[in-house]
Every structure is written in structure tokens, then in C-alpha cells.
Design a protein around this motif. Structure first.
Motif, short mmCIF file in Angstrom:
data_model
loop_
_atom_site.label_atom_id
_atom_site.label_comp_id
_atom_site.label_asym_id
_atom_site.label_seq_id
_atom_site.Cartn_x
_atom_site.Cartn_y
_atom_site.Cartn_z
N PHE A 461 0.88 -1.17 0.00
CA PHE A 461 0.00 0.00 0.00
C PHE A 461 0.92 1.23 0.00
O PHE A 461 1.34 1.71 1.05
CB PHE A 461 -0.92 -0.03 1.23
N ASN A 462 1.23 1.68 -1.19
CA ASN A 462 2.29 2.67 -1.38
C ASN A 462 1.72 4.08 -1.37
O ASN A 462 1.12 4.54 -2.34
CB ASN A 462 3.01 2.39 -2.71
N ASN A 463 1.92 4.77 -0.24
CA ASN A 463 1.49 6.17 -0.16
C ASN A 463 2.68 7.14 -0.11
O ASN A 463 2.51 8.32 0.20
CB ASN A 463 0.58 6.39 1.06
N ARG A 464 3.87 6.58 -0.38
CA ARG A 464 5.08 7.39 -0.41
C ARG A 464 5.29 8.16 0.89
O ARG A 464 5.77 9.30 0.88
CB ARG A 464 5.05 8.35 -1.62
N ALA A 465 4.94 7.53 1.99
CA ALA A 465 5.06 8.18 3.30
C ALA A 465 5.09 7.11 4.39
O ALA A 465 4.69 5.97 4.17
CB ALA A 465 3.88 9.13 3.54
N LEU A 466 5.57 7.51 5.56
CA LEU A 466 5.39 6.69 6.75
C LEU A 466 4.01 7.04 7.28
O LEU A 466 3.82 7.93 8.11
CB LEU A 466 6.49 6.99 7.78
N GLY A 467 3.01 6.33 6.73
CA GLY A 467 1.63 6.77 6.80
C GLY A 467 1.07 6.97 8.20
O GLY A 467 0.40 7.97 8.46
N MET A 468 1.31 6.01 9.12
CA MET A 468 0.72 6.14 10.44
C MET A 468 1.32 7.31 11.20
O MET A 468 0.62 8.06 11.89
CB MET A 468 0.89 4.84 11.24
#
Length: 555
Positions: A461-468
Motif C-alpha cells: 500500500f504505497n502512499n510514499r510516506a510513513l503513513g501512520m
């Protein structure tokens, strides 16, 4: 018969029914690897890319199969690279035996090449550990290690073996493994009767099922208990699958990312029955405001958990399976009540939101994954937003189906665990749900999956961020995004192909089914699917820090 220490170790592993070891060789374990070479028809060695991958694979193997997972590493950095995986197993009560090489006994304490005090380092994160300096004690230590790892509340055990011990010769006498002692009920009959009375009299009871229910093999007993009493059920993250997510009594997960239905029910309940759970901070949040109207009943094998984090009014210590059997036998059979109807109303009013709006959404991906696998896949996860989405939107119907680092929250856990689970369950489809940040940490284990022709699926699940972390920065730090953007231009499809895996890119909802169908059809090649999702996609609900669990942010 006379054998070397290395040969004794291998024979003892065979005694214990070990068929697979995950490891990486080095100088201090050369004798062990030579003995493994001679025993390759009996024990399969999986050569990982990094020792941490070995520890996570042993953990995933153990969680998926219920057997003891075994990993092997050399001294010094090889041993320390196992530490994160050992701690992960310790926090989640997973039976793992970690075997490490050590410098020769004559070199101990002299800062020798690749010497480290691994027993000292791992003392707080193992059930027990050993350093073996006498070949005559080796066999009994190995046998004890497996017994300790399995008995009671399971957990990891480390055996550190000096190199000269693996070369020394001693008498070996085969021995059948001792059966694991059945855990006694411990709690007295009058306490069981008291619990039954309280359950019968309660008007708004709920059950919390934790990972201990699956470990105890008490899933069927829990179902019978819940269905006889009509008590609504919630689970912890570690308890996913311990009660079927498809059962009408199931309310969803509890706690920080629990469903609104569950968290409202906790706050309204008059009896809270926790089974095989440890009341972590992610479950109870503000302890002073947790289940304020309820009496707490806690059924657990480990007396150290009783009253550790919350006041318990009715402790029932011992064999979860047997205690549930006794309670179910004695408790009144109930009809569907006003309380059940209220829960059903909340479920309709506050469902987990799943929408696409033409965009690629995590909930949609997981719902399609559930449908296309018939809900039968074993799901491993890394740690972060994707982990919670996987818990929320894939329905787990059986124990040992959801494998995730709950207590330690180990990013990089999922791929190794996926490899271990696939080797332990070759006839199952195993899928690792990952975030791009977690996947980067141990993506080198793709080489392992390719070498051993494992048809695992990695869904990034690639959101290009450290999502949490980014989500927390957005909600609680006025959108000060410090070090959480990781748009590094990594081409995960090209990376997968470079390792020899299949790589696919998905950017639209209409591409999801075709990609998943192709991935699920693979027979001997790992598949990586890069799902490109929005950077600001969030996990909801979420309980803010310090709030009561019914004070959720829903949007």
C-alpha cells in the motif's frame, strides 16, 4: 553412540520433530552447518538474506503452524541481528528456539572476534536462555529449550553454543520428547460458579478475545460459550480470527482503531470478559475511563497479567480451553436480548466506511482480496496503517490466519513471516500486506522467496510516506510533517523483477481484480503488487491520546 556436539544438536532437533530451520552461516556455526549438510534429507535449511529475516520467518512459521519455529545464526552480529525477531516473538508469545554460535570457551570474555554476550542481551526478551560450554550438557539443554518454548504461555528460548562444544565428542542417547504438560485449570470450582452467576445476572456483557485464545486452541470453546450466552464479541489485534469475523455476534476490533460499535459497547457494558488478552494501552487507552460501568472478568494462563494494567474483579487463572468448557456447561442459555439489538443498531449506524469514489482505496483492495481468496488466505502484515486496514477489512474466520507484530510493532516483520508461513503451510495462499516504508526494511528477503519458489503475494500500500506517523503529525502535531515523506522514486515493480519476482503496478480500482487474480494464480514465483494510494489516506476510527475509547475520531 559417540557424536560431535554439532551432530548431537541435529539429532536432538530431529527428536523434537523439527523439519525446517531458517538461518545464515558464519564461522562460529560452521560445524553445525556441516552436520546440517549431512542431515539435509531430514531437516530443510532455508538460507535467508539477513538474520533478522530468519527470526521473523521462524516466528511466522510458528504462528501459522502452531509448531516451534527454529532459527540459526553465527556469533556477534549474526546473533544480534536476531534480537528484534526474538523480541517480537516474546511480546506476542510465539514459541521460537533461536540457536546461536559463540566463540570457543577459551576465548570467552576476551573481546574476541565476533564475540558478544548474546545471553545477556536477550535475557529480558526470552522465556529462558542458555550458553553451552560443556558438550555433555548440550542434549538436555536442547530438550529443555523446546519444552520451555512450548509449555504454559509460549515464547522464545535462546541456545548459545560455544564453537569448541560443537566440535567436541560426547555420548548421545536418543530420547523421546516429553509430552507438554497440560495446563491445569488452577482456579477452584467455587470461583467458576461465582463467574457463572455473574454472567447469568449481567444485562450488558461483552467478550474480548485475545491472542491467547488461539494459542490455547480454545476457539471452538469460545464460539460455543458466546453462542449459548448470546454475548457480543470483540477481539484485540492479536485475537483476529480467534472468533469468526463473519459471526453475527462479532462487533469488530477493540481499542485505538476499534469499531465505534465495539468501543461504545465497552463503555456501556456491565460485565467485561477478557479471555487470553493482556489489556495493552492500545486496547484500554485511558485506564481511568475504560469500561466505567463494568465489572472485569479476566481468564488467562499467566497470573502475571491479572491486575497488571487494570483492576480485575473476577480472575480465572489457568487452562483457557478447560475454563471455557466448564463455564459453558454451567451457564444459562440466553435468548437474543435488547442488548444484542442495541449492538445491531450500532453496527448499522456506524459501519466501517468503505468507498472508492473513483480513487484507489485500501478498504476496496482488501475487500476484493477477501472475495477473491474466499476469505481463506493467511494474511501477514508489516506495521502501520496497512496493518490496521488489513485487520478492519479482511474477515478472519479461523485462528492462525492473521499474523502481525502486535506487541513490539516491528516494521519489516511481514515479509519474513510470510515466507515462514508459506513454508509451514505450502497448500495455503499467503499474502503479506505491506506499507512502502516497512517493505523497504527487509525487501531483501524477496531473494529468499524467489530462490525457494514460494508463491507468496506482497501487496504494497504505497502512499510514499510513513503513513501512520504522518497521520499522527496531521491530527495531533498541526501537520508538521517531520521526516515522514519517503517519496524516493523507488520503482517497486522493477525491484521485484530484479529479484526474479513478478511485479505489477495498480493505480485504479478497475485494475485491482486482474492484478490480484494473476498474483493468486502464481504457483512458484513471488508476486509484488504496488498499489498506489493517496498520501493522506487515513485510518479511522482513531482514539486520540489520553481519551476514553468511546471518544473516537471517525473522519
Amino acid at each position: 553412540m559417540k557424536l560431535t556436539g554439532a551432530e548431537i544438536l541435529i539429532e536432538c532437533l530431529k527428536e523434537q520433530g523439527v523439519d525446517t530451520i531458517f538461518g545464515f552461516p558464519g564461522g562460529a556455526v560452521l560445524n553445525i552447518y556441516d552436520a546440517l549438510y549431512k542431515a539435509k534429507d531430514s531437516i530443510r535449511h532455508i538460507l535467508v538474506s539477513h538474520e533478522q529475516g530468519a527470526s521473523h520467518a521462524a516466528d511466522g512459521y510458528a504462528r501459522a503452524t502452531g509448531k516451534v519455529g527454529v532459527c540459526l545464526a553465527t556469533s556477534g552480529p549474526g546473533a544480534t541481528n536476531l534480537v528484534t525477531g526474538i523480541a517480537t516473538a516474546y511480546m506476542d508469545s510465539v514459541p521460537v528456539v533461536a540457536i546461536t554460535g559463540q566463540v570457543a570457551t577459551s576465548l570467552l570474555g576476551k573481546d574476541s572476534f565476533q564475540e558478544v554476550d548474546i545471553t545477556g542481551i536477550t535475557m529480558p526478551i526470552t522465556k529462558h536462555n542458555y550458553i553451552v560450554k560443556d558438550v555433555n550438557k548440550l542434549a538436555d539443554i536442547v530438550r529443555d529449550a523446546f519444552r520451555i518454548a512450548k509449555e504454559g504461555r509460549p515464547g522464545p528460548v535462546l541456545i548459545d553454543i560455544c564453537k569448541d562444544v560443537t566440535a567436541a565428542v560426547a555420548e548421545y542417547t536418543p530420547k523421546e520428547p516429553e509430552p507438554v504438560k497440560e495446563i491445569p485449570i488452577k482456579v477452584k470450582e467455587d470461583k467458576i460458579d461465582e463467574a457463572v452467576k455473574v454472567i447469568n445476572e449481567s444485562q450488558k456483557p461483552i467478550i474480548l478475545s485475545g491472542g491467547g485464545v488461539s494459542i490455547a486452541g480454545a476457539n471452538e470453546e469460545l464460539i460455543k460459550f458466546a453462542e449459548k450466552t448470546k454475548i457480543p464479541v470483540t477481539t484485540t489485534l492479536m485475537g483476529m480470527g480467534s472468533f469468526p469475523g463473519t459471526n453475527d455476534l462479532y462487533m469488530g476490533m477493540i481499542g485505538m482503531h476499534g469499531t465505534k460499535t465495539t468501543n461504545l459497547a465497552v463503555s456501556e457494558s456491565d460485565l467485561f470478559i477478557a479471555i487470553g488478552a493482556r489489556f495493552s494501552d492500545r486496547v484500554i487507552s485511558n485506564v481511568e475511563r475504560f469500561a466505567p460501568k463494568a465489572k472485569i472478568m479476566h481468564i488467562d494462563v499467566d497470573p502475571a497479567e491479572i491486575g497488571k494494567n487494570i483492576v480485575v474483579h473476577y480472575p480465572l487463572i489457568g487452562n483457557i480451553k478447560k475454563i471455557l468448557e466448564k463455564i459453558t456447561e454451567k451457564v444459562d442459555e440466553k435468548e437474543y436480548s435488547e442488548w444484542n439489538k442495541k449492538i445491531d443498531e450500532w453496527k448499522k449506524a456506524y459501519p466501517l466506511k468503505s468507498r472508492t469514489k473513483g480513487e484507489l482505496k485500501p478498504s476496496y483492495i482488501l475487500e476484493r482480496m477477501y472475495e477473491l481468496t474466499g476469505g481463506k488466505a493467511v494474511i501477514t502484515t508489516e506495521v502501520g496503517q496497512h496493518q490496521i486496514w488489513a485487520a478492519q477489512f479482511y474477515k478472519y474466520s479461523s485462528p492462525r490466519q492473521f499474523l502481525s507484530s502486535g506487541g513490539l510493532g516491528t516494521m519489516g516483520y511481514g515479509l519474513g513471516a510470510c515466507i515462514g508461513a508459506q513454508i509451514g503451510l505450502p497448500d495455503k495462499k499467503v499474502i503479506n500486506v505491506a506499507g512502502d516504508g516497512s517493505f523497504r526494511m527487509n525487501c531483501n528477503e524477496l531473494a529468499t522467496a524467489v530462490e525457494y519458489k514460494l508463491p507468496i503475494v506482497v501487496a504494497i500500500f504505497n502512499n510514499r510516506a510513513l503513513g501512520m506517523v504522518r497521520q499522527w503529525q496531521n491530527l495531533f502535531y498541526d501537520s508538521r510533517y517531520s521526516a515522514t515523506s519517503i517519496d524516493r522514486g523507488t520503482d517497486f515493480v522493477a525491484l521485484a523483477k530484479a529479484y526474479g519476482a513478478i511485479g505489477m503496478n495498480v493505480t485504479k480500482p478497475e485494475e485491482v481484480d486482474d492484478a490480484l487474480k494473476e498474483a493468486l494464480a502464481s504457483k512458484d514465483t513471488p508476486v509484488v503488487i504496488n498499489f498506489e494510494i493517496d498520501k493522506d489516506e487515513k485510518v479511522f476510527p482513531i482514539v486520540p491520546p489520553g481519551a476514553a475509547i468511546d471518544e473516537l475520531i471517525e473522519e
